[in-house]
Design an enzyme around this catalytic site. Structure first.
Site, PDB file in Angstrom:
ATOM      1  N   HIS A 252      -7.245   6.949  -2.927  1.00 15.16           N
ATOM      2  CA  HIS A 252      -8.063   5.941  -2.254  1.00 15.16           C
ATOM      3  C   HIS A 252      -7.372   5.196  -1.102  1.00 15.16           C
ATOM      4  O   HIS A 252      -8.046   4.636  -0.254  1.00 15.16           O
ATOM      5  CB  HIS A 252      -8.627   4.949  -3.274  1.00 15.16           C
ATOM      6  CG  HIS A 252      -7.721   3.790  -3.525  1.00 15.16           C
ATOM      7  ND1 HIS A 252      -6.638   3.855  -4.356  1.00 15.16           N
ATOM      8  CD2 HIS A 252      -7.731   2.533  -3.016  1.00 15.16           C
ATOM      9  CE1 HIS A 252      -6.017   2.694  -4.366  1.00 15.16           C
ATOM     10  NE2 HIS A 252      -6.640   1.868  -3.565  1.00 15.16           N
ATOM     11  N   ASP A 253      -6.052   5.179  -1.066  1.00 14.73           N
ATOM     12  CA  ASP A 253      -5.371   4.493   0.047  1.00 14.73           C
ATOM     13  C   ASP A 253      -4.391   5.425   0.767  1.00 14.73           C
ATOM     14  O   ASP A 253      -3.465   4.962   1.444  1.00 14.73           O
ATOM     15  CB  ASP A 253      -4.594   3.267  -0.473  1.00 14.73           C
ATOM     16  CG  ASP A 253      -5.461   2.003  -0.519  1.00 14.73           C
ATOM     17  OD1 ASP A 253      -6.440   1.929   0.245  1.00 14.73           O
ATOM     18  OD2 ASP A 253      -5.163   1.096  -1.337  1.00 14.73           O
TER      19      ASP A 253
ATOM     20  N   GLN B  67      -3.162 -16.922  -3.392  1.00 13.52           N
ATOM     21  CA  GLN B  67      -3.617 -16.236  -4.604  1.00 13.52           C
ATOM     22  C   GLN B  67      -4.788 -16.958  -5.256  1.00 13.52           C
ATOM     23  O   GLN B  67      -5.725 -16.319  -5.745  1.00 13.52           O
ATOM     24  CB  GLN B  67      -2.454 -16.068  -5.594  1.00 13.52           C
ATOM     25  CG  GLN B  67      -1.407 -15.050  -5.129  1.00 13.52           C
ATOM     26  CD  GLN B  67      -2.024 -13.687  -4.807  1.00 13.52           C
ATOM     27  OE1 GLN B  67      -2.641 -13.054  -5.652  1.00 13.52           O
ATOM     28  NE2 GLN B  67      -1.892 -13.255  -3.558  1.00 13.52           N
TER      29      GLN B  67
ATOM     30  N   HIS C 298       0.821  -1.210   0.000  1.00 16.50           N
ATOM     31  CA  HIS C 298       0.000   0.000   0.000  1.00 16.50           C
ATOM     32  C   HIS C 298       0.858   1.265   0.000  1.00 16.50           C
ATOM     33  O   HIS C 298       0.847   2.050   0.938  1.00 16.50           O
ATOM     34  CB  HIS C 298      -0.964  -0.013   1.195  1.00 16.50           C
ATOM     35  CG  HIS C 298      -2.110  -0.949   0.999  1.00 16.50           C
ATOM     36  ND1 HIS C 298      -2.185  -2.187   1.617  1.00 16.50           N
ATOM     37  CD2 HIS C 298      -3.230  -0.839   0.236  1.00 16.50           C
ATOM     38  CE1 HIS C 298      -3.316  -2.781   1.248  1.00 16.50           C
ATOM     39  NE2 HIS C 298      -3.965  -1.993   0.413  1.00 16.50           N
ATOM     40  N   ASN C 299       1.591   1.448  -1.074  1.00 17.41           N
ATOM     41  CA  ASN C 299       2.383   2.664  -1.230  1.00 17.41           C
ATOM     42  C   ASN C 299       1.861   3.417  -2.462  1.00 17.41           C
ATOM     43  O   ASN C 299       0.833   3.026  -3.029  1.00 17.41           O
ATOM     44  CB  ASN C 299       3.864   2.300  -1.376  1.00 17.41           C
ATOM     45  CG  ASN C 299       4.046   1.191  -2.412  1.00 17.41           C
ATOM     46  OD1 ASN C 299       3.403   1.218  -3.458  1.00 17.41           O
ATOM     47  ND2 ASN C 299       4.882   0.212  -2.105  1.00 17.41           N
ATOM     48  N   SER C 300       2.571   4.472  -2.868  1.00 13.83           N
ATOM     49  CA  SER C 300       2.016   5.291  -3.951  1.00 13.83           C
ATOM     50  C   SER C 300       2.064   4.567  -5.292  1.00 13.83           C
ATOM     51  O   SER C 300       1.359   4.956  -6.234  1.00 13.83           O
ATOM     52  CB  SER C 300       2.724   6.646  -4.027  1.00 13.83           C
ATOM     53  OG  SER C 300       4.024   6.495  -4.569  1.00 13.83           O
ATOM     54  N   THR C 301       2.856   3.511  -5.389  1.00 16.28           N
ATOM     55  CA  THR C 301       2.858   2.749  -6.647  1.00 16.28           C
ATOM     56  C   THR C 301       1.522   2.024  -6.812  1.00 16.28           C
ATOM     57  O   THR C 301       0.970   1.946  -7.912  1.00 16.28           O
ATOM     58  CB  THR C 301       4.023   1.738  -6.676  1.00 16.28           C
ATOM     59  OG1 THR C 301       5.217   2.424  -6.302  1.00 16.28           O
ATOM     60  CG2 THR C 301       4.174   1.114  -8.040  1.00 16.28           C
ATOM     61  N   HIS C 302       0.981   1.514  -5.672  1.00 17.21           N
ATOM     62  CA  HIS C 302      -0.344   0.889  -5.751  1.00 17.21           C
ATOM     63  C   HIS C 302      -1.377   1.935  -6.181  1.00 17.21           C
ATOM     64  O   HIS C 302      -2.222   1.666  -7.045  1.00 17.21           O
ATOM     65  CB  HIS C 302      -0.727   0.267  -4.401  1.00 17.21           C
ATOM     66  CG  HIS C 302      -2.180  -0.083  -4.291  1.00 17.21           C
ATOM     67  ND1 HIS C 302      -2.777  -1.027  -5.100  1.00 17.21           N
ATOM     68  CD2 HIS C 302      -3.165   0.400  -3.485  1.00 17.21           C
ATOM     69  CE1 HIS C 302      -4.072  -1.113  -4.792  1.00 17.21           C
ATOM     70  NE2 HIS C 302      -4.323  -0.249  -3.809  1.00 17.21           N
TER      71      HIS C 302
HETATM   72  P1  AMP Z   1      -7.229  -1.643  -0.839  1.00 14.67           P
HETATM   73  O1  AMP Z   1      -6.702  -1.703   0.561  1.00 14.67           O
HETATM   74  O2  AMP Z   1      -8.057  -0.442  -1.106  1.00 14.67           O
HETATM   75  O3  AMP Z   1      -6.127  -1.790  -1.845  1.00 14.67           O
HETATM   76  O4  AMP Z   1      -8.249  -2.876  -0.985  1.00 14.67           O
HETATM   77  C1  AMP Z   1      -7.971  -4.069  -1.691  1.00 14.67           C
HETATM   78  C2  AMP Z   1      -7.872  -5.235  -0.776  1.00 14.67           C
HETATM   79  O5  AMP Z   1      -7.585  -6.405  -1.465  1.00 14.67           O
HETATM   80  C3  AMP Z   1      -6.768  -5.009   0.198  1.00 14.67           C
HETATM   81  O6  AMP Z   1      -7.202  -5.367   1.477  1.00 14.67           O
HETATM   82  C4  AMP Z   1      -5.675  -5.924  -0.265  1.00 14.67           C
HETATM   83  O7  AMP Z   1      -4.963  -6.376   0.826  1.00 14.67           O
HETATM   84  C5  AMP Z   1      -6.414  -7.021  -0.965  1.00 14.67           C
HETATM   85  N1  AMP Z   1      -5.650  -7.555  -2.091  1.00 14.67           N
HETATM   86  C6  AMP Z   1      -5.365  -6.906  -3.226  1.00 14.67           C
HETATM   87  N2  AMP Z   1      -4.641  -7.710  -4.051  1.00 14.67           N
HETATM   88  C7  AMP Z   1      -4.481  -8.881  -3.415  1.00 14.67           C
HETATM   89  C8  AMP Z   1      -3.837 -10.117  -3.755  1.00 14.67           C
HETATM   90  N3  AMP Z   1      -3.203 -10.294  -4.912  1.00 14.67           N
HETATM   91  N4  AMP Z   1      -3.864 -11.100  -2.839  1.00 14.67           N
HETATM   92  C9  AMP Z   1      -4.507 -10.943  -1.659  1.00 14.67           C
HETATM   93  N5  AMP Z   1      -5.125  -9.812  -1.308  1.00 14.67           N
HETATM   94  C10 AMP Z   1      -5.120  -8.786  -2.164  1.00 14.67           C
HETATM   95 ZN    ZN Z   2      -6.100  -0.023  -2.796  1.00 15.60          ZN
END
Ligand code: AMP
Ligand code: ZN
Length: 746
Positions: free
Chosen positions: A515-516, A694, A475-479
């Site tokens: 958003h994050d 996954q 959860h950094n700015s790349t995400h």
């Molecule tokens: P966000 O926190 O807004 O990015 O919400 C997306 C949620 O999905 C987060 O809680 C992430 O931890 C989860 N998530 C996204 N990608 C994956 C992945 N490949 N495997 C498991 N959890 C994921």
């Molecule tokens: Zn997110």
């Protein structure tokens, strides 16, 4: 007691009950003590009655007013002291004497026979004992047994009757004030009594109902006839019947009620019906759960229903339930039964959460669901985060023209799904969001829409990016840049573009960017368990998402240099703000299935139905363009963009899986270190199978959602990647490989 609202009823009943249980009281009015007064005194003693003696009419009335005796015995043999009639009159003139029995003692000579008659009210009291027809007379007899027999007879006859009348008064008073609608009919359905609540509910005056036969039953209806048969059989057996019933009000509309019919077997052997009805328009739960409820619960529930049914505002779900109930009335049993099951489901609040099948379900799914979709068990421990402001040395461009050529070249591919965000991350020294933001916002003319300069936008992007934690592995700015990229990609899809207006587009791009923001690299469950400040601030509810949205606006308006909203008018700002908040909150996973199912039900299904019909091309557009459906589309779009990493090219997908796993591992490490509940035990760096996690994530959260989104937006490329990536994880898992990549060949 009938219900919590009818406390008057239970009070009155217990009042009359306690009177009837306490010993009778007798007042002897004798000017002089003699053999006759003694005989009554001892008779009272034998019968266990309490006894008072009064010498004068005045003291008699005083004593009577104090004690309210059930029986007053008046000496009528010696008119030189007082006239018995006068005492009668005095006593009768008091209110409590309504239910009192008067007994006059007459001399032997004047009345050879003893006769009984009842005193009902003062009008019936004879003024002369010799012609007394409504008082009781006792021919003087000093035998204690004779007095005792006389008192007992009065006690068992008149006094008991008076008690019952008093109880009846109480009951009817209570029924008159009861908020439940009550109706009493004779065995042959002739209405005997209705209370004001009933009049109010049905819209009739009681004069229009009493003495009339029940006419609310359209007997032609087969189901109706069956229902009546069932009720009658039940009532004939002396059993109570409860169920849903339709009645026609005076205004002509029919209302649905939960009705309880109680047979009352009268002393003559015929039965009375007591119907206790209430409108069933609000609390549908009582329809099917009633039989298993304890009586006390029932009472409580009924009272709450009674209170609610005065409400004039009906929730949509109530309307739905009413429509189904109405349909049940005229449906064959099989359909009615199916609708019962539908109602059962509708009554639950978690309409959009699928039930996890069984216990032996995959632990990865369980953990992901538990970790992402709930706020977790609460326990307290101080917990702080280091908010990293890891700024690198790269000069921030002043305009798009200042962007280093290598980066600019990379950004040219921004409109491709296969765009490599990780290369941008490296090239921009961990500041991909600012660069990509400048490019994408320019392509969507965001500055023009907001009437702000590119400098303000740049400043805003920098502030937002600086508040992402570069120390988070995921959860950094790349995400954020990745989600922004996916959002922009979706916005260019024909169906999406055709559904949304420019404000929606701008809101979506801003929402994706923020958003994050300030994500601590921990899940909501963790924050709640740790009793973090944010969890406390947001009451353990959508903690992170609330924070992201709130902080985004705080950061934006904090400094005029970064306030991209400063030039738009208030109305537009409010609309934009609302849309942004809604999208950021939609990324919260507890409502994942609600958003996905609403989208599928409101967008996919109607569109598929219309497309099946062929010809009409106007249809689908009108479905997509309604404000409600645009809201669903925007939510779905940001949700899909947020978790699109399993649909990225394999290398990117693997990298994202590694990053999220690392962030989860780090959370588990901290939970163990701080003795906090471990929210997702499978994400333990020593034991975790990343491929399995996954596979579970894709199975549970991704496949259905992207199927629905693809059906709408048409995304064959993404679906191709998703299926390839899924196969990749399956392959690793088949090899019992737990890591991101297969072991490299020796
Ligand atoms: P966000 O926190 O807004 O990015 O919400 C997306 C949620 O999905 C987060 O809680 C992430 O931890 C989860 N998530 C996204 N990608 C994956 C992945 N490949 N495997 C498991 N959890 C994921
Ligand atoms: Zn997110």
């Amino acid at each position: 007691s009938f219900c919590g609202q009818c406390s008057s009823l239970s009070l009155s009943l217990s009042l009359s009950l306690s009177i009837s249980l306490s010993p009778s009281q007798v007042l002897l009015v004798f000017a002089k003590e003699d053999g006759q007064s003694d005989a009554f005194w001892w008779a009272c003693d034998r019968a266990g009655f309490r006894c008072n003696i009064a010498r004068t009419p005045e003291s008699a009335v005083e004593c009577f007013l104090d004690k309210n005796h059930e029986i007053v015995v008046i000496d009528g043999r010696h008119s030189q002291y007082f006239e018995a009639e006068a005492v009668c009159r005095l006593v009768r003139a008091t209110k409590p004497s309504e239910h009192t029995v008067l007994l006059a003692i007459v001399p032997q000579t004047s009345h050879p026979q003893t006769t009984h008659c009842t005193v009902h009210c003062v009008a019936h009291v004879s003024l002369s004992l010799s012609i007394c027809r409504s008082g009781q007379r006792y021919v003087e007899n000093i035998s204690v047994s004779a007095c005792y027999n006389e008192l007992l007879q009065i006690e068992h006859g008149e006094v008991r009757c008076q008690f019952k009348l008093r109880a009846c008064n109480s009951v009817f008073t209570a029924l008159d004030h009861c908020q439940e609608a009550v109706e009493i009919t004779s065995e042959d359905h002739v209405i005997q009594y209705v209370n004001p609540a009933f009049e109010h509910m049905m819209g009739y005056h009681k004069g229009e109902l009493i003495g009339k036969e029940l006419t609310e039953l359209p007997k032609s209806d087969k189901n109706r006839a069956d229902l009546l048969d069932t009720i009658n059989t039940c009532i004939k057996k002396g059993k109570e019947w409860q169920g849903i019933y339709y009645a026609r009000r005076k205004s002509g509309d029919s209302i649905q009620q939960h009705v309880k019919i109680t047979p009352v077997i009268g002393q003559g052997g015929h039965s009375l019906r007591h119907r206790d009805r209430r409108k069933e328009s609000v609390d549908a739960r009582s329809i099917s759960s009633r039989s298993s409820d304890a009586p006390s619960l029932q009472n409580r529930r009924y009272s709450s229903v009674a209170r609610i049914h005065s409400m004039t505002i009906e929730a949509p779900i109530t309307k739905v339930i009413n429509i189904i109930n109405a349909a049940q009335e005229s449906s064959p049993v099989s359909v009615a039964d199916a609708l019962d099951r539908v109602l059962e489901i509708l009554r639950t609040t978690e309409l959009y959460s699928p039930q996890l099948a069984s216990k032996e379900d995959d632990p990865h799914t369980n953990d992901l669901v538990g970790g992402l979709m709930s706020d977790g068990l609460r326990s307290l421990s101080g917990n702080e985060y280091v908010f990293s402001k890891n700024m690198s040395q790269l000069a921030i461009p002043v305009t798009l023209n200042d962007i280093p050529p290598a980066i600019a070249e990379m950004l040219d591919d921004e409109d491709q799904w296969d765009f490599n965000i990780l290369e941008l991350e490296a090239a921009t020294c961990m500041r991909p969001l600012t660069y990509l933001g400048l490019k994408i916002f320019a392509r969507f003319s965001v500055c023009e829409f907001l009437s702000c300069s590119e400098a303000t936008l740049r400043c805003w992007l920098q502030v937002i990016e600086a508040n992402y934690h570069a120390s988070n592995s995921y959860h950094n700015s790349t995400h954020a840049a990745d989600v922004l990229h996916a959002t922009a990609y979706f916005l260019r899809k024909e169906k999406v573009k055709g559904s949304l207006d420019q404000l929606d587009e701008v809101a979506a791009l801003i929402a994706a960017t923020v958003h994050d923001v300030d994500h601590p690299g921990r899940t909501n469950s963790f924050l709640c368990n740790a009793g973090s400040e944010l969890a406390i601030l947001y009451n353990d509810t959508a903690v992170l998402e609330s924070h992201h949205a709130a902080l985004a606006f705080q950061l934006t308006v904090r400094d005029i240099k970064s306030n991209i909203f400063k030039n738009i008018d208030r109305t537009q700002f409010r609309t934009l703000r609302q849309a942004i908040i809604d999208m950021v909150l939609a990324t919260e996973m507890t409502r994942h299935f609600e958003h996905v199912n609403k989208f599928a039900n409101s967008i996919n299904k109607p569109m598929a139905a219309i497309e099946d019909e062929g010809s009409d091309n106007e249809g689908p557009a009108s479905i997509r363009n309604s404000p409600e459906n645009r809201l669903l589309i925007k939510r779905m779009m940001i949700k899909c963009a947020d978790v699109a990493n399993p649909c990225r090219p394999l290398e990117l997908c693997i990298e994202w899986a590694g990053r999220i796993s690392e962030e989860y591992f780090s959370q588990t490490d901290e939970e163990k270190r701080e003795a906090l509940p471990v929210v997702m035990p499978v994400f333990d760096r020593n034991t975790c199978s990343i491929p399995k996690s996954q596979i579970s994530f894709i199975d549970y959260f991704i496949t259905d959602m992207f199927d629905a989104w693809d059906a709408f937006a048409s995304l064959p490329g993404l679906m191709e990647h998703l299926s390839e990536n899924y196969k990749y994880w399956k392959g690793l898992d088949d090899m019992k490989c737990k890591s991101l990549r297969p072991p490299s060949p020796p």
